[in-house]
Design an enzyme around this catalytic site. Structure first.
Site, short mmCIF file in Angstrom:
data_model
loop_
_atom_site.label_atom_id
_atom_site.label_comp_id
_atom_site.label_asym_id
_atom_site.label_seq_id
_atom_site.Cartn_x
_atom_site.Cartn_y
_atom_site.Cartn_z
N ASP A 186 85.54 -22.92 29.67
CA ASP A 186 85.12 -21.96 29.56
C ASP A 186 85.15 -20.69 30.24
O ASP A 186 84.70 -21.23 31.83
CB ASP A 186 83.80 -22.05 29.34
CG ASP A 186 83.07 -23.28 27.65
OD1 ASP A 186 84.20 -22.70 27.04
OD2 ASP A 186 82.00 -23.56 28.06
N ASP A 199 86.29 -23.84 13.01
CA ASP A 199 85.04 -24.27 13.73
C ASP A 199 84.77 -24.96 12.06
O ASP A 199 84.19 -23.94 11.45
CB ASP A 199 83.99 -23.49 13.86
CG ASP A 199 84.15 -22.60 15.05
OD1 ASP A 199 85.13 -23.81 16.25
OD2 ASP A 199 83.95 -21.77 16.07
#
Lengths: 211, 253
Positions: free
Chosen positions: B11, B130
């Protein structure tokens, strides 16, 4: 004095990674977008991602076709990566039939498998079996058997002459994963993205390039 | 043999690699180049950089981060998070990314997949999905970091993304993400069986066994984030286990 290697820019490839890798190996990558420029170099890389037809056409339109042939006949070193490697061959069958540079007799065909577990593109790290030719030994100097290299492609080359093949790999079938014949080297895999071993191949290439 | 790829996901925010949950308590975990290099040494096959700020303002810092990593780490790099335009894609690729991953923008307008494919080639277009289970054997696609149910069926969307020109699908199970309970095997099977392109499994890895299960379910690559960041497992340990299970992997030393 660092050796200068020309990288032919024909509007598609990820050229930055090749410059970075050459830099890491102690050479300077110079981006060239005009065919006239390449004769000034003793080492040229033809990179490439994208489609065979449009790329081959672009090279011809810009005069790289003839310039590369002239360059190669002066016995200076040339390396083709991925699509750049495929463009060395006589014909490609990506979305129709297209003429390649015909530096190496042979064809470029699509992977087609019955087995649906064999996904296309062939993406990832695969190992190679190195052939025993002298040129192959130069290309893979100090690289052991069964090392892994990074591939990403849906088409593979079928060289007419067995002697020009410097390695084989396996994905659904055996295919030629690199060639080394005199001053013409090329690989389906990306040496600039294959960690230490890939960098070693580029160093071997740089070593063959006259200062 | 083609090796199964193990992919740590990092991230990023403001050009740094961060750790944290749900955007709170973000901790800087150090220099991106060093973190990436360390994963390279451990035989990570590829790295994914996910811009968690995903704002236009932050894009420049991500481009710069990719540029710095690509100068020193010679394995494939994927950049994702809030990518909306071909210009953004071009600047990431020019900086040294090998692939970009599209999510919400592709749901909004799948034509971006086609345009990216045409301009840069199929090999660099990853479509991230997702997915969340909504009923028995049915998963929907969620957008904007999993906040909105698009109503799209995950299998249908994965097929459509392939037709539009995706080279790979990065499939995250929202039900499994963060649980360390294992990848969503049913979801993986249904998606990989419907597609001809490779699928990267994401969400739920907690133990070495989970990686092997996902391979058996058809995943071409296995992504994990916190597991690797917090040092609970190393890439190397995962690969050694896969080797023990007779699954082909790349181990350099």
């Amino acid at each position: 004095m660092r050796k200068k290697i020309a990288i032919i820019d024909y509007g598609s490839g990820n050229i930055k990674s090749i410059i970075n890798a050459l830099d890491f190996c102690g050479a300077q990558g110079c981006v060239v977008d005009s065919a006239l420029q390449i004769e000034d170099f003793n080492g040229v890389i033809l990179p490439g991602v994208g489609a065979f037809g449009p790329s081959a056409k672009f090279l011809k339109t810009k005069g790289f076709d003839k310039a590369i042939h002239d360059y190669v006949s002066s016995e200076k070193m040339l390396y083709g990566i991925c699509l750049g490697f495929q463009l060395f061959f006589t014909k490609g069958y990506e979305d129709g039939e297209h003429d390649g540079l015909n530096l190496i007799p042979g064809e470029v065909k699509k992977f087609e498998f019955e087995d649906k577990n064999l996904k296309i593109p062939h993406i990832g790290w695969n190992d190679i079996k190195i052939t025993s030719t002298l040129d192959s030994k130069k290309m893979f100097n100090a690289i052991g058997e069964e090392e892994y290299f990074y591939f990403v492609h849906s088409y593979y080359v079928l060289p007419k002459d067995f002697q020009k093949i410097s390695s084989f790999s396996h994905y659904g079938k055996r295919f030629c994963s690199s060639v080394a014949y005199k001053n013409i080297w090329g690989s389906q895999f990306h040496p600039e993205k294959s960690g230490e071993k890939g960098l070693k191949i580029l160093s071997n290439f740089i070593n063959e390039v006259n200062a | 043999m083609l090796g199964v790829r193990i992919i740590p996901c990092l991230d990023v925010a403001n050009g740094r690699i961060v750790k944290g949950t749900n955007f709170v308590n973000l901790k800087d975990v150090g220099d991106p180049v060093e973190v990436a290099r360390q994963y390279g040494i451990e035989d990570a096959d590829e790295l994914v950089f996910l811009d968690i700020m995903a704002t236009h303002e932050n894009r420049g810092t991500t481009v710069d981060l990719i540029r710095r990593v690509a100068e020193k780490v010679f394995i494939p790099l994927t950049a994702g998070g809030g990518i909306r335009t071909l210009d953004e894609i071009r600047s990431l690729l020019n900086a040294g990314a090998d692939k970009i991953s599209l999510n919400s923008s592709a749901i909004k307008d799948p034509e971006i997949i086609r345009r990216a494919n045409y301009r840069f080639g199929r090999q660099c277009v990853v479509v991230a999905i997702d997915a969340k289970k909504v009923s028995e054997n049915k998963w929907n696609v969620f957008s904007h970091g999993g906040r909105f149910d698009t109503g799209l069926d995950a299998v249908d969307w994965a097929k459509k993304a392939t037709e539009f020109g995706a080279g790979e699908i990065l499939l995250t199970s929202m039900d499994k993400d963060g649980t360390k309970d294992g990848y969503d095997i049913d979801l993986l099977k249904i998606i990989t069986n419907s597609l001809t392109i490779p699928v990267i499994a994401s969400g739920g890895a907690g133990r070495v066994e989970h990686f092997a299960q996902a391979c058996e379910a058809g995943a071409s690559s296995l992504l994990a984030a916190s597991l690797f960041h917090y040092g609970e497992l190393t890439v190397r340990q995962v690969k050694e286990y896969l080797m023990y299970k007779n699954i082909s992997v790349r181990l350099t030393k």
